[in-house]
Scaffold this active site. Structure first.
Site, PDB file in Angstrom:
ATOM      1  CG  PHE A 122       1.611  -5.048 -14.965  1.00 12.37           C
ATOM      2  CD1 PHE A 122       0.243  -4.851 -14.846  1.00 12.37           C
ATOM      3  CD2 PHE A 122       2.453  -3.954 -14.820  1.00 12.37           C
ATOM      4  CE1 PHE A 122      -0.282  -3.590 -14.597  1.00 12.37           C
ATOM      5  CE2 PHE A 122       1.930  -2.694 -14.575  1.00 12.37           C
ATOM      6  CZ  PHE A 122       0.568  -2.502 -14.458  1.00 12.37           C
ATOM      7  CE  LYS A 123       1.115  -0.820 -16.844  1.00 16.49           C
ATOM      8  NZ  LYS A 123       1.539   0.506 -17.161  1.00 16.49           N
ATOM      9  CG  ASP A 124       3.515  -7.809 -22.535  1.00 15.68           C
ATOM     10  OD1 ASP A 124       3.285  -7.022 -23.463  1.00 15.68           O
ATOM     11  OD2 ASP A 124       4.662  -8.093 -22.158  1.00 15.68           O
ATOM     12  CG  LEU A 127      -2.119  -3.099 -23.235  1.00 19.23           C
ATOM     13  CD1 LEU A 127      -0.962  -2.183 -22.893  1.00 19.23           C
ATOM     14  CD2 LEU A 127      -3.090  -2.403 -24.170  1.00 19.23           C
TER      15      LEU A 127
END
Length: 507
Positions: A122-124, A127
Site C-alpha cells: 500500500f505504500k506505493d 510513494l
C-alpha cells in the site's frame, strides 16, 4: 483580483503547523519539503475542508480524478496544473490494474486492494506521488540544495520510497531497516534496488530504534549545518511527511464512491473501515477522510501481537514499555506509532502544550495517559488485535471458504473484524478492509498458514510459484524482478552509527 476574491482564496488556503508549536505556519509545499518540524512535531493542517464535489459525481470518477478532488483541498499552494501533473505521473502504468485500488468482495467484506503498484504494498499509493510533490515543492520554493530522503522502514515504505526516488534528479534516498525484522522478499526487494542516488542500510536493532535514529538526525542541528554546507537538506518519505499522508486519504474516498457506484450502499449510508495498523498513518488517513465528509461509522484499528494501540484504545494509556515481538506481519511490528501524535493533538483540542507534554512523557517515561475527555473523542475508533495463531487461521479459512488469498497484515485486519462483529453484533454495516500488501510479499507465512506440511520444505521462490497456482494469480513483476537480481546494498550498522553512515554516503 478584487479584495473579496483575495479574501476568499486566503480562507480556502490550508496552512500547516507543528503538533508541538502552533506559531509557525507553512504552506503545503513547505511542509512537504521539511518532512518533520524543527521541534520534532508533525505537520498538521489548520483545517480539514469538506469535499466540495457531490457523491453522484465522485462515483463516476477515475482514481486520478478523485485524487485531484481530494488533494486540491489540502495542497492549496499547488496550481491545478502542478497537482494534475503530479497525479498523472504517479498513477500510471506502474499499477497493474486500471482501477489503481480495486475492491474485491470475499466472505461478506470488501477488500480494498492497495498493492497493485510497483512494489506490491500500500505504500506505493502515496510513494508513487511523493517524489513528484517533493520536486514540485522544491521548484516552488526556489530550493537549490539536493534533497536527501532519510527514512526508516518496517518493511514496505523502504522499497516503495526507493522505487519512487530512484534516478530522480536532485534527490538522494537513504533507507534504514531492521536487519532481522523484515521478510526475505521485503529485504531482497530493498537490497537489489538500482540507482546511484539510493542507499540501503540494515541496522542491528528494531524498527522503533531505526525510526528514533532518523528523528534524531532530523533534530541534529550540527549535522544539518554540515550537510547544508555540502548542498544537501533532509526530508522524509515516512508517513510523518504530510505529503505521504494526504494521498492516502484518496483511496478511502474512492472506495466509498465505488461502493455507491456499484449499488452496494445507498447514498450517504455509513460504512466501517478496518485498517491493519503499526505507525497509525493509514488509519489516520481514513479518519481524515471521515472528517472531510465520507460517511464512516467505525474506524477499526487492527494490531498484531505488538498490541500497543489496542491497549491504548482500551485503557487510554499509551505504553511502549513492553517486549518487542517479531511477527509474521513485520510492517506492523512497531511500539512507537508516530502518526498517533496527529490524532492526540486533535483530540486535545489542537493544544500544542498538552500534546508536547504527552510526547515528552513518551520520550522520558515510555508512556502517557490521556484524559477522560480525550477518550470521549475516540468513540469512533475500535481497537483489537489478532495473535500469530489466529492470523494463520484467518488466511487458511478465507482461502478454503472462498479461494481468496490474503497476506498476513490483511489477515490481522480480517481477524479483528471478526472480533468486532462478535463484540458489537454489528453484522449489517458494509465494511471495507484495507488490504495492505500482496500475499506474494509474505509467501512463506501465507503458504505455511494454508498447509504447513505441504509447503514448509520449499524455497521462497518455489512458494511464489505455488501461490500463483493456488490463487490463480499471475506472479507480480515486483517478484519476478528480484528472483535472480544482484545484491547491491550490503551495509549493516549499529543504531548509534547511523549518522556516520549517512555522512559517508553523502561525502
Amino acid at each position: 483580483m478584487k479584495k473579496e476574491e483575495l479574501r476568499e482564496v486566503k480562507n480556502m488556503s490550508v496552512y500547516y503547523s507543528s503538533t508541538r508549536n502552533g506559531a509557525e505556519k507553512l504552506t503545503a509545499s513547505q511542509a512537504i519539503l521539511k518532512g518533520l518540524a524543527d521541534d520534532g512535531g508533525l505537520f498538521v493542517p489548520d483545517k480539514l475542508p469538506k469535499l466540495d464535489v457531490s457523491l453522484d459525481k465522485l462515483k463516476d470518477m477515475s482514481y486520478q480524478e478523485t485524487a485531484y478532488e481530494v488533494m486540491k483541498l489540502l495542497l492549496t499552494d499547488f496550481t491545478e496544473e502542478e497537482l494534475k501533473n503530479c497525479i498523472n505521473k504517479a498513477y500510471d502504468s506502474k499499477f497493474d490494474t486500471e482501477e489503481i485500488a480495486p475492491l474485491v468482495e470475499a466472505d461478506g467484506a470488501y477488500y480494498l486492494e492497495l498493492f497493485h503498484g510497483s512494489t506490491i504494498a500500500f505504500k506505493d499509493m502515496a510513494l508513487s506521488i511523493l517524489p513528484h510533490l517533493l520536486i514540485t515543492s522544491a521548484k516552488k520554493n526556489n530550493i537549490k540544495n539536493d534533497i536527501v530522503i532519510l527514512t526508516a522502514t518496517s518493511g514496505d515504505t523502504g522499497k516503495a520510497a526507493l522505487a519512487g526516488f530512484s534516478g530522480v534528479e536532485g534527490t538522494k534516498i537513504i533507507v534504514f531497516y531492521p536487519k532481522n525484522g523484515v521478510s526475505p522478499i521485503q529485504e531482497k526487494q530493498m537490497v537489489t534496488q538500482k540507482g546511484d542516488n539510493t542507499c540501503v542500510i540494515g541496522i542491528n536493532g528494531n524498527f522503533d530504534q531505526a525510526q528514533t535514529g532518523v528523528k534524531k538526525m532530523f533534530a541534529d542541528e550540527a549535522l544539518k549545518k554540515e550537510l547544508e554546507e555540502k548542498g544537501y537538506q533532509f526530508s522524509s518519505a515516512n508517513s510523518i511527511n504530510i505529503g505521504r499522508l494526504v494521498p492516502q486519504i484518496v483511496y478511502y474516498v474512492y472506495s466509498y464512491a465505488k461502493l455507491y457506484a456499484n449499488n452496494v450502499i445507498k447514498k450517504d449510508e455509513k460504512i466501517n473501515v478496518v485498517v491493519p495498523t503499526g505507525n497509525f498513518g493509514n488509519i489516520l488517513a481514513a479518519y481524515y477522510a471521515k472528517n472531510m465528509g465520507i460517511p464512516i461509522a467505525k474506524l477499526i484499528c487492527a494490531s498484531n501481537e505488538n498490541k500497543v494501540l489496542f491497549d491504548f484504545f482500551k485503557s487510554g494509556k499509551y505504553d511502549k514499555n513492553r517486549e518487542f515481538i517479531l511477527t509474521n506481519s513485520p510492517s506492523m511490528d512497531i511500539l512507537i506509532s508516530s502518526n498517533l501524535e496527529r490524532l492526540i493533538y486533535r483530540i486535545a483540542g489542537n493544544n500544542t502544550e498538552v500534546n508536547s507534554k504527552f510526547m515528552s512523557d513518551l520520550r522520558t517515561k515510555g508512556s502517557y495517559e490521556i484524559t477522560d475527555g480525550m477518550r470521549e473523542e475516540l468513540k469512533d475508533f475500535y481497537g483489537n488485535y489478532t495473535s500469530e495463531e489466529e492470523t494463520a487461521e484467518v488466511i487458511k479459512k478465507l482461502y478454503e471458504d472462498t479461494g481468496y488469498v490474503i497476506d498476513t497484515h490483511t489477515a490481522v485486519a480480517a481477524g479483528v473484524f471478526e472480533k468486532y462483529k462478535k463484540e458489537t453484533n454489528d453484522t449489517e454495516t458494509k465494511t471495507v478492509i484495507a488490504s495492505t500488501a500482496s500475499p506474494f510479499k509474505f509467501t512463506r507465512s501465507v503458504m505455511e498458514a494454508i498447509d504447513k506440511d505441504k509447503y514448509e520444505s520449499l524455497t521462497d521462490f518455489e512458494l511464489v510459484d505455488e501461490l500463483s497456482k493456488i490463487a490463480n494469480v499471475r506472479v507480480p513483476n515486483a517478484i519476478e524482478e528480484i528472483r535472480n537480481a544482484e545484491i547491491l546494498h550490503d551495509k549493516v550498522c549499529d543504531v548509534d552509527q547511523m549518522p556516520e553512515f549517512v555522512k559517508d554516503f553523502l561525502k
